[in-house]
Design a protein around this motif. Structure first.
Motif, PDB file in Angstrom:
ATOM      1  N   ASP A   1      82.401 -98.782  -8.799  1.00 26.11           N
ATOM      2  CA  ASP A   1      83.086 -99.710  -9.216  1.00 26.11           C
ATOM      3  C   ASP A   1      84.579 -99.440  -9.129  1.00 26.11           C
ATOM      4  O   ASP A   1      85.033 -98.407  -8.871  1.00 26.11           O
ATOM      5  CB  ASP A   1      82.445-100.187 -10.481  1.00 26.11           C
ATOM      6  N   ARG A   2      85.380-100.494  -9.404  1.00 24.38           N
ATOM      7  CA  ARG A   2      86.852-100.407  -9.391  1.00 24.38           C
ATOM      8  C   ARG A   2      87.492 -99.451 -10.126  1.00 24.38           C
ATOM      9  O   ARG A   2      88.500 -98.484  -9.879  1.00 24.38           O
ATOM     10  CB  ARG A   2      87.423-101.725  -9.681  1.00 24.38           C
ATOM     11  N   ALA A   3      86.752 -99.291 -11.428  1.00 28.14           N
ATOM     12  CA  ALA A   3      87.271 -98.066 -12.227  1.00 28.14           C
ATOM     13  C   ALA A   3      87.270 -96.675 -11.610  1.00 28.14           C
ATOM     14  O   ALA A   3      88.146 -95.891 -11.806  1.00 28.14           O
ATOM     15  CB  ALA A   3      86.600 -98.060 -13.562  1.00 28.14           C
ATOM     16  N   GLU A   4      86.121 -96.449 -11.024  1.00 31.70           N
ATOM     17  CA  GLU A   4      85.827 -95.318 -10.607  1.00 31.70           C
ATOM     18  C   GLU A   4      86.644 -94.795  -9.045  1.00 31.70           C
ATOM     19  O   GLU A   4      87.333 -93.876  -9.128  1.00 31.70           O
ATOM     20  CB  GLU A   4      84.293 -95.085 -10.106  1.00 31.70           C
ATOM     21  N   LEU A   5      86.788 -95.861  -8.475  1.00 30.95           N
ATOM     22  CA  LEU A   5      87.492 -95.995  -7.329  1.00 30.95           C
ATOM     23  C   LEU A   5      89.356 -95.682  -7.556  1.00 30.95           C
ATOM     24  O   LEU A   5      89.688 -94.797  -6.834  1.00 30.95           O
ATOM     25  CB  LEU A   5      87.616 -97.440  -6.777  1.00 30.95           C
ATOM     26  N   GLU A   6      89.547 -96.325  -8.782  1.00 32.23           N
ATOM     27  CA  GLU A   6      91.242 -95.740  -9.183  1.00 32.23           C
ATOM     28  C   GLU A   6      91.019 -94.444  -9.665  1.00 32.23           C
ATOM     29  O   GLU A   6      92.228 -93.647  -9.555  1.00 32.23           O
ATOM     30  CB  GLU A   6      91.455 -97.166 -10.274  1.00 32.23           C
ATOM     31  N   THR A   7      89.960 -94.050 -10.316  1.00 30.25           N
ATOM     32  CA  THR A   7      90.051 -92.658 -10.817  1.00 30.25           C
ATOM     33  C   THR A   7      90.106 -91.621  -9.543  1.00 30.25           C
ATOM     34  O   THR A   7      91.018 -90.685  -9.710  1.00 30.25           O
ATOM     35  CB  THR A   7      88.585 -92.276 -11.638  1.00 30.25           C
ATOM     36  N   TYR A   8      89.367 -91.817  -8.792  1.00 34.93           N
ATOM     37  CA  TYR A   8      89.368 -91.003  -7.603  1.00 34.93           C
ATOM     38  C   TYR A   8      90.641 -91.146  -6.737  1.00 34.93           C
ATOM     39  O   TYR A   8      91.198 -90.041  -6.186  1.00 34.93           O
ATOM     40  CB  TYR A   8      87.965 -91.230  -6.440  1.00 34.93           C
ATOM     41  N   PHE A   9      91.297 -92.245  -6.617  1.00 34.09           N
ATOM     42  CA  PHE A   9      92.400 -92.415  -5.800  1.00 34.09           C
ATOM     43  C   PHE A   9      93.492 -91.767  -6.608  1.00 34.09           C
ATOM     44  O   PHE A   9      94.377 -91.015  -5.986  1.00 34.09           O
ATOM     45  CB  PHE A   9      92.878 -93.809  -5.904  1.00 34.09           C
ATOM     46  N   ARG A  10      93.626 -91.787  -8.013  1.00 35.78           N
ATOM     47  CA  ARG A  10      94.675 -91.130  -8.638  1.00 35.78           C
ATOM     48  C   ARG A  10      94.450 -89.499  -8.185  1.00 35.78           C
ATOM     49  O   ARG A  10      95.752 -88.828  -8.423  1.00 35.78           O
ATOM     50  CB  ARG A  10      94.726 -91.400 -10.134  1.00 35.78           C
ATOM     51  N   ALA A  11      93.241 -89.150  -8.414  1.00 37.65           N
ATOM     52  CA  ALA A  11      92.841 -87.515  -8.370  1.00 37.65           C
ATOM     53  C   ALA A  11      93.374 -87.041  -6.935  1.00 37.65           C
ATOM     54  O   ALA A  11      93.748 -85.996  -6.791  1.00 37.65           O
ATOM     55  CB  ALA A  11      91.462 -87.154  -8.474  1.00 37.65           C
ATOM     56  N   LEU A  12      93.196 -87.711  -5.988  1.00 37.92           N
ATOM     57  CA  LEU A  12      93.365 -87.460  -4.535  1.00 37.92           C
ATOM     58  C   LEU A  12      94.461 -88.031  -3.878  1.00 37.92           C
ATOM     59  O   LEU A  12      94.825 -87.644  -2.627  1.00 37.92           O
ATOM     60  CB  LEU A  12      92.171 -88.003  -3.617  1.00 37.92           C
ATOM     61  N   ARG A  13      95.413 -88.771  -4.591  1.00 41.73           N
ATOM     62  CA  ARG A  13      96.359 -89.477  -3.630  1.00 41.73           C
ATOM     63  C   ARG A  13      97.454 -88.829  -2.937  1.00 41.73           C
ATOM     64  O   ARG A  13      97.987 -89.061  -1.848  1.00 41.73           O
ATOM     65  CB  ARG A  13      96.940 -90.470  -4.770  1.00 41.73           C
ATOM     66  N   LEU A  14      97.535 -87.388  -3.510  1.00 39.54           N
ATOM     67  CA  LEU A  14      98.583 -86.453  -2.619  1.00 39.54           C
ATOM     68  C   LEU A  14      97.725 -85.657  -1.827  1.00 39.54           C
ATOM     69  O   LEU A  14      98.384 -84.852  -1.189  1.00 39.54           O
ATOM     70  CB  LEU A  14      99.386 -85.867  -3.671  1.00 39.54           C
TER      71      LEU A  14
END
Length: 292
Positions: A157-170
């Protein structure tokens, strides 16, 4: 005397890697080729003046079982013949580069979106809106670099997507449409661009099918389409040896990933095919018999 080098990473070792190098060493010995196992961190490769150098022992070829593209390139600059080549390793090591390299050649692939390049921990709602709209849930999130199922996640879901995005964005990563039920794929081993063994991998406890994640392998007979996808991808990436991963759903088969130095112990056990022997014979033919 015929001599080869088996190059491995100096900072990683597990049972599969030990078996891989020892089986290859034995297979070459049976062809009357002496091989030496060398750790890439011991090669001291660099640039001096206008030339590359590396302390690689004299050899006719090098089976390169590492992903260190920099060292691979310098070995090639010094005249070493690598299996696989530095360029093939580079393209396979980055999962998004793999898909880009084989795109436009009639090979179906899951829809995949590369992460944006970021220099700071910024939020990007618009990018995630596009990923969500294009791919739908669940979404597979992958680090661009990784093996054995590491760095692969599932956003439901969106919450999990945002969590992974924050963890991997760099970190270089990608977002991919999930194909099928998850926890199942087909691993195809190719040698010289030809499929020589295939197994279906299943994992009832994880959406990742990797043997290292608890997946179980069983021999499978490839369809003509599956065989064609695996072989075409290997040829396009100029791989002498590869592990090609295929996914399937009700609409057909898809190329998921291509591994330039895949472990072969699992597929040998599942299929009875002596991959080490086949790979050694391929290298022998290329080096000593001039076959293409």
């Amino acid at each position: 005397m015929k001599k080869g080098i088996i190059a491995v990473n100096g900072y990683f070792e597990n049972t599969a890697m030990r078996l891989q190098r020892e089986k290859l060493k034995k297979a070459f010995s049976e062809l009357d080729v002496r091989t030496e196992i060398v750790k890439t961190n011991s090669l001291i490769a660099g640039i001096r003046g206008d030339r590359a150098y590396a302390s690689l022992p004299p050899c006719d070829f090098c089976i390169y079982l590492d992903k260190d593209v920099t060292v691979a390139l310098m070995l090639e600059k010094c005249g070493a013949i690598l299996f696989n080549s530095a360029e093939s390793i580079r393209l396979c090591d980055d999962k998004m580069l793999t898909l880009i390299a084989v795109s436009g050649a009639g090979i179906p692939m899951p829809e995949s979106i590369a992460s944006p390049l970021m220099y700071s921990e910024s939020e990007d709602k618009a990018f995630l809106d596009g990923v969500e709209r294009r791919l739908g849930y669940p979404i597979v999130v992958k680090k661009a670099y990784g093996s054995m199922g590491t760095g692969v996640y599932l956003a439901n879901d969106r919450a999990e997507l945002e969590t992974y995005f924050r963890a991997l964005r760099l970190v270089p990563h990608l977002y991919q449409k999930r194909i099928g039920r998850g926890g199942e794929d087909i691993r195809v081993t190719t040698i010289g661009g030809k499929a020589v063994a295939a197994m279906r991998r299943k994992n009832d406890g994880d959406f990742r099918s990797n043997i290292e994640r608890g997946g179980k392998g069983e021999a499978v007979v490839l369809t003509k389409r599956q065989k064609a996808i695996a072989e075409k991808a290997s040829v396009l990436l100029k791989l002498e040896y590869a592990g090609v991963d295929l996914l399937a759903d009700e609409e057909g088969d898809y190329l998921c990933e291509v591994n330039s130095n895949a472990f072969f112990e699992g597929i040998e056990r599942a299929t009875g095919v002596d991959v080490a022997k086949g790979y050694a014979e391929r290298v022998y033919d290329r080096i000593y018999r001039g076959k293409r």
